[in-house]
Motif scaffolding. Structure first.
Motif, PDB file in Angstrom:
ATOM      1  N   ASN A 266       0.814  -1.215   0.000  1.00  0.00           N
ATOM      2  CA  ASN A 266       0.000   0.000   0.000  1.00  0.00           C
ATOM      3  C   ASN A 266       0.850   1.269   0.000  1.00  0.00           C
ATOM      4  O   ASN A 266       0.460   2.287   0.566  1.00  0.00           O
ATOM      5  N   LYS A 267       2.035   1.214  -0.624  1.00  0.00           N
ATOM      6  CA  LYS A 267       2.901   2.388  -0.640  1.00  0.00           C
ATOM      7  C   LYS A 267       2.258   3.561  -1.377  1.00  0.00           C
ATOM      8  O   LYS A 267       2.409   4.717  -0.985  1.00  0.00           O
ATOM      9  N   ARG A 268       1.568   3.266  -2.470  1.00  0.00           N
ATOM     10  CA  ARG A 268       0.947   4.347  -3.237  1.00  0.00           C
ATOM     11  C   ARG A 268      -0.257   4.951  -2.518  1.00  0.00           C
ATOM     12  O   ARG A 268      -0.688   6.046  -2.865  1.00  0.00           O
ATOM     13  N   LYS A 269      -0.807   4.231  -1.558  1.00  0.00           N
ATOM     14  CA  LYS A 269      -1.990   4.718  -0.857  1.00  0.00           C
ATOM     15  C   LYS A 269      -1.646   5.396   0.468  1.00  0.00           C
ATOM     16  O   LYS A 269      -2.553   5.759   1.217  1.00  0.00           O
TER      17      LYS A 269
ATOM     18  N   ILE B  17      -6.902   9.975   5.898  1.00  0.00           N
ATOM     19  CA  ILE B  17      -8.022   9.308   6.556  1.00  0.00           C
ATOM     20  C   ILE B  17      -7.742   9.147   8.051  1.00  0.00           C
ATOM     21  O   ILE B  17      -8.601   9.413   8.904  1.00  0.00           O
ATOM     22  N   GLY B  18      -6.531   8.714   8.386  1.00  0.00           N
ATOM     23  CA  GLY B  18      -6.179   8.562   9.792  1.00  0.00           C
ATOM     24  C   GLY B  18      -6.198   9.873  10.550  1.00  0.00           C
ATOM     25  O   GLY B  18      -6.647   9.939  11.711  1.00  0.00           O
TER      26      GLY B  18
ATOM     27  N   LYS C  87       4.622  12.996  -2.302  1.00  0.00           N
ATOM     28  CA  LYS C  87       5.266  12.045  -1.413  1.00  0.00           C
ATOM     29  C   LYS C  87       4.599  12.078  -0.039  1.00  0.00           C
ATOM     30  O   LYS C  87       3.808  12.968   0.285  1.00  0.00           O
ATOM     31  N   THR C  88       4.966  11.113   0.781  1.00  0.00           N
ATOM     32  CA  THR C  88       4.390  11.023   2.127  1.00  0.00           C
ATOM     33  C   THR C  88       4.789  12.215   2.988  1.00  0.00           C
ATOM     34  O   THR C  88       3.983  12.708   3.791  1.00  0.00           O
TER      35      THR C  88
ATOM     36  N   SER D 168      -0.423   8.305   1.284  1.00  0.00           N
ATOM     37  CA  SER D 168      -0.878   9.692   1.439  1.00  0.00           C
ATOM     38  C   SER D 168      -2.361   9.744   1.776  1.00  0.00           C
ATOM     39  O   SER D 168      -2.792  10.467   2.692  1.00  0.00           O
ATOM     40  N   PHE D 169      -3.139   8.950   1.062  1.00  0.00           N
ATOM     41  CA  PHE D 169      -4.576   8.916   1.325  1.00  0.00           C
ATOM     42  C   PHE D 169      -4.857   8.320   2.704  1.00  0.00           C
ATOM     43  O   PHE D 169      -5.733   8.797   3.433  1.00  0.00           O
TER      44      PHE D 169
END
Length: 403
Positions: free
Chosen positions: A75-78, A85-86, A163-164, A80-81
């Motif tokens: 889930n590296k691409r997810k 959410i968190g 990026k994160t 940021s999303f």
């Protein structure tokens, strides 16, 4: 004789004083009964307790799911999303934990705020929490809407620059700016006042004599409406891009069918997000602008009983209370709309929709429309005609061979 006159005068004064006290007690009791009748059925401790429990359960569950998904390498691409959410779930959870216990304590004190907060400092703290945890979810929703729109419309730019670390910096900036804005009344710009029915504190919209009060209240409403418009616009752009890409990939391959399913799920989710945001926040923001223009506030409901009937007072004050309850309801619905319902209900909905579409296609194949029947009949007649011509030519060729 003089003593008798004096005694009669004293008796008359006592009777007059007793009558005035009796009238004042009657008027006071009638006002109290009117206030109780106005608040009857709308002010109940059931609402804050239920909202606190449901909000804690939903946001805690969402945070656990986000944490487990964030640790997975696939889930590296997810990330940021998932961070957005968190952060939204964490913000909503803290908003519930910091405000709901105060409201419940005031209800237990018979709706008398001064018993819980004699100095008035708790009212300012409550107002800061309401402003902070009201604007933060709106701006986090806007950030997620922008993130989704960029991921769909500009995937190459998104993969290179989003990026994160950038997401973390944006989240910290949102939290800090909103907190600084909420602290303006503490610095003397604006004012937090006790609102009807005396169980919560929020921005005062009617005190035009307070320094910067109109500016602070108007800015809050304007920022909320701006955030709603950004979220709605980005979600519409995302839906349009998803539908366009789905049409271009309209093939019968497995990847296209999977893309169509994901598109349907995402569109349903975005529509739900927009409906929830508009339903929860539009009444409060529009009502705030109206009260700012008329220089009124909900804390005036307690003193308006003199000029308004109990029915009018109940209607106005209930509308104020309903608007803030709807805004608080957004903290409960956020984890379900953004995360939990997607895992539980959206897939079931898509399965039902695909089953219905297959049934409609099968029914169409079994009962063709008249145009299809005419086309098939014309094709059959052409084939019969061609076969007859072929047979005639073969017969002619056979006859010539025999000769």
């Amino acid at each position: 004789m003089t003593s008798k006159c004096q005694s009669s005068d004293v008796l008359q004064q006592n009777l007059t004083a007793g009558t005035m006290m009796w009238d004042s007690n009657l008027s006071k009791s009638s006002q109290d009964s009117a206030g109780k009748s106005a608040s009857c059925g709308t002010v109940s401790v059931f609402f804050p307790i239920t909202m606190m429990i449901t909000g804690m359960v939903g946001n805690t569950l969402a945070m656990l799911l986000v944490y487990s998904a964030y640790r997975k390498k696939e889930n590296k691409r997810k990330k940021s999303f998932l961070l957005c959410i968190g952060s939204l779930a964490l913000t909503d959870l803290f908003g519930q934990l910091l405000t709901s216990p105060i409201v419940i304590s005031v209800y237990r004190a018979d709706l008398k705020w001064k018993r819980v907060d004699p100095s008035g400092t708790l009212c300012a703290f409550f107002g800061v929490c309401m402003t902070t945890f009201g604007l933060c979810p709106l701006f986090l929703a806007s950030a997620m809407a922008i993130e989704r729109a960029l991921a769909i419309t500009a995937p190459h730019w998104y993969s290179n620059y989003m990026k994160t670390n950038v997401t973390k910096q944006v989240l910290v900036i949102i939290w800090c700016l909103v907190l600084l804005f909420a602290l303006l009344p503490i610095a003397g710009v604006g004012k937090y006042t006790l609102q009807w029915p005396g169980t919560w504190c929020f921005i005062s919209t009617g005190d035009k004599n307070v320094t910067g009060n109109t500016f602070f209240a108007t800015t809050f409403a304007a920022l909320g409406i701006f955030s709603l418009l950004v979220t709605l616009s980005c979600n519409v752009v995302t839906i349009r891009a998803l539908v366009t890409r789905c049409k271009t990939k309209a093939t019968s391959t497995q990847s296209s069918r999977q893309w169509e399913r994901l598109t349907t799920e995402t569109v349903i989710q975005l529509m739900g997000i927009m409906c929830v945001l508009l339903t929860c926040w539009s009444p409060l923001l529009i009502l705030m602008l109206k009260m700012i223009s008329t220089h009124t506030s909900s804390h005036q409901c307690s003193s308006a009983a003199v000029s308004l009937s109990p029915q009018d007072l109940q209607m106005d004050c209930n509308f104020f209370l309903t608007a803030i309850r709807l805004a608080s309801l957004n903290q409960i619905l956020d984890p379900w709309v953004y995360l939990l319902l997607r895992e539980i209900l959206l897939r079931k909905f898509c399965q039902v929709a695909s089953a219905v579409s297959k049934c409609s296609l099968n029914a169409r194949k079994e009962t063709p429309c008249p145009l299809d029947a005419l086309d098939k009949k014309a094709i059959h007649d052409d084939n019969v005609h061609k076969q007859s011509l072929t047979m005639e030519n073969s017969n002619l060729n056979g006859g010539n061979g025999e000769q």
